[in-house]
Structure formats: C-alpha cells, structure tokens
Design a protein around this motif. Structure first.
Motif, PDB file in Angstrom:
ATOM      1  N   MET A  64       0.828  -1.207   0.000  1.00  0.00           N
ATOM      2  CA  MET A  64       0.000   0.000   0.000  1.00  0.00           C
ATOM      3  C   MET A  64       0.868   1.265   0.000  1.00  0.00           C
ATOM      4  O   MET A  64       0.553   2.231  -0.689  1.00  0.00           O
ATOM      5  CB  MET A  64      -0.939   0.001   1.212  1.00  0.00           C
ATOM      6  CG  MET A  64      -1.996  -1.084   1.159  1.00  0.00           C
ATOM      7  SD  MET A  64      -3.075  -0.955  -0.262  1.00  0.00           S
ATOM      8  CE  MET A  64      -3.958   0.522   0.135  1.00  0.00           C
ATOM      9  N   ALA A  74       0.919   4.089  -2.963  1.00  0.00           N
ATOM     10  CA  ALA A  74       0.702   5.501  -2.637  1.00  0.00           C
ATOM     11  C   ALA A  74       1.881   6.363  -3.098  1.00  0.00           C
ATOM     12  O   ALA A  74       1.690   7.468  -3.621  1.00  0.00           O
ATOM     13  CB  ALA A  74       0.485   5.667  -1.137  1.00  0.00           C
ATOM     14  N   TYR A  75       3.106   5.854  -2.936  1.00  0.00           N
ATOM     15  CA  TYR A  75       4.284   6.593  -3.387  1.00  0.00           C
ATOM     16  C   TYR A  75       4.295   6.725  -4.901  1.00  0.00           C
ATOM     17  O   TYR A  75       4.607   7.793  -5.444  1.00  0.00           O
ATOM     18  CB  TYR A  75       5.555   5.892  -2.906  1.00  0.00           C
ATOM     19  CG  TYR A  75       6.812   6.637  -3.267  1.00  0.00           C
ATOM     20  CD1 TYR A  75       7.229   7.721  -2.508  1.00  0.00           C
ATOM     21  CD2 TYR A  75       7.568   6.270  -4.376  1.00  0.00           C
ATOM     22  CE1 TYR A  75       8.382   8.410  -2.836  1.00  0.00           C
ATOM     23  CE2 TYR A  75       8.710   6.958  -4.713  1.00  0.00           C
ATOM     24  CZ  TYR A  75       9.113   8.023  -3.944  1.00  0.00           C
ATOM     25  OH  TYR A  75      10.244   8.715  -4.274  1.00  0.00           O
ATOM     26  N   GLY A 119       1.662   9.270  -5.921  1.00  0.00           N
ATOM     27  CA  GLY A 119       2.127  10.615  -5.563  1.00  0.00           C
ATOM     28  C   GLY A 119       3.214  11.110  -6.490  1.00  0.00           C
ATOM     29  O   GLY A 119       3.256  12.286  -6.842  1.00  0.00           O
TER      30      GLY A 119
END
Length: 79
Positions: free
Chosen positions: A31, A35-36, A39
């Motif tokens: 996760m 998310a990284y 982003g």
C-alpha cells in the motif's frame, strides 16, 4: 460424536501468528508503494506552497494571509 466436534470455538487456523503478521506487513508495504507511485505520478498538489525552512523572502515566518489574530497571542518584544 465427541465434545471436540461440537466445540463452539473457531476451527484451527492453518497459519500461525507470524505468517499473519508477515502477510500484514507485506500488504502494508504494498500500500505504501502504491501511494508513493501515485504521488510521484501526480506531482505536487500545491505548487505554490513552500516549506517552513529558514530561507525565504522574509515576511512573518509563514502562515496564511489574514490569520494573524488566530490562536495564541503573539509574544511581546523585549527592548
């Protein structure tokens, strides 16, 4: 029938607690990785926002315009 077959307890789990913990850690790492990646692909959300580092163009040290009287009182200057 024996008492073991009619037991109200949950059935035996085939995986031990360490395997479940390792699975949770792997899911958590996946996760964070997703998310990284999202982003990095999207870029900065607020391009005009600057960090609170020491360098800058002067000013009052950060904050939002028009919010001078919010929160704790300003410290008094001693002369």
């Amino acid at each position: 029938m024996t008492a073991r077959q009619n037991s109200p307890h949950a059935p035996y789990a085939p995986y031990g607690p360490y395997a479940l913990l390792a699975g949770f850690a792997l899911l958590l790492a996946a996760m964070f990785g997703v998310a990284y990646a999202v982003g990095s692909a999207v870029g900065p959300v607020a391009p005009g926002m600057h960090g609170s580092g020491g360098s800058g163009s002067g000013g009052s040290g950060g904050g939002m315009d028009g919010m001078e009287n919010m929160g704790a009182p300003a410290p008094e200057t001693v002369r």
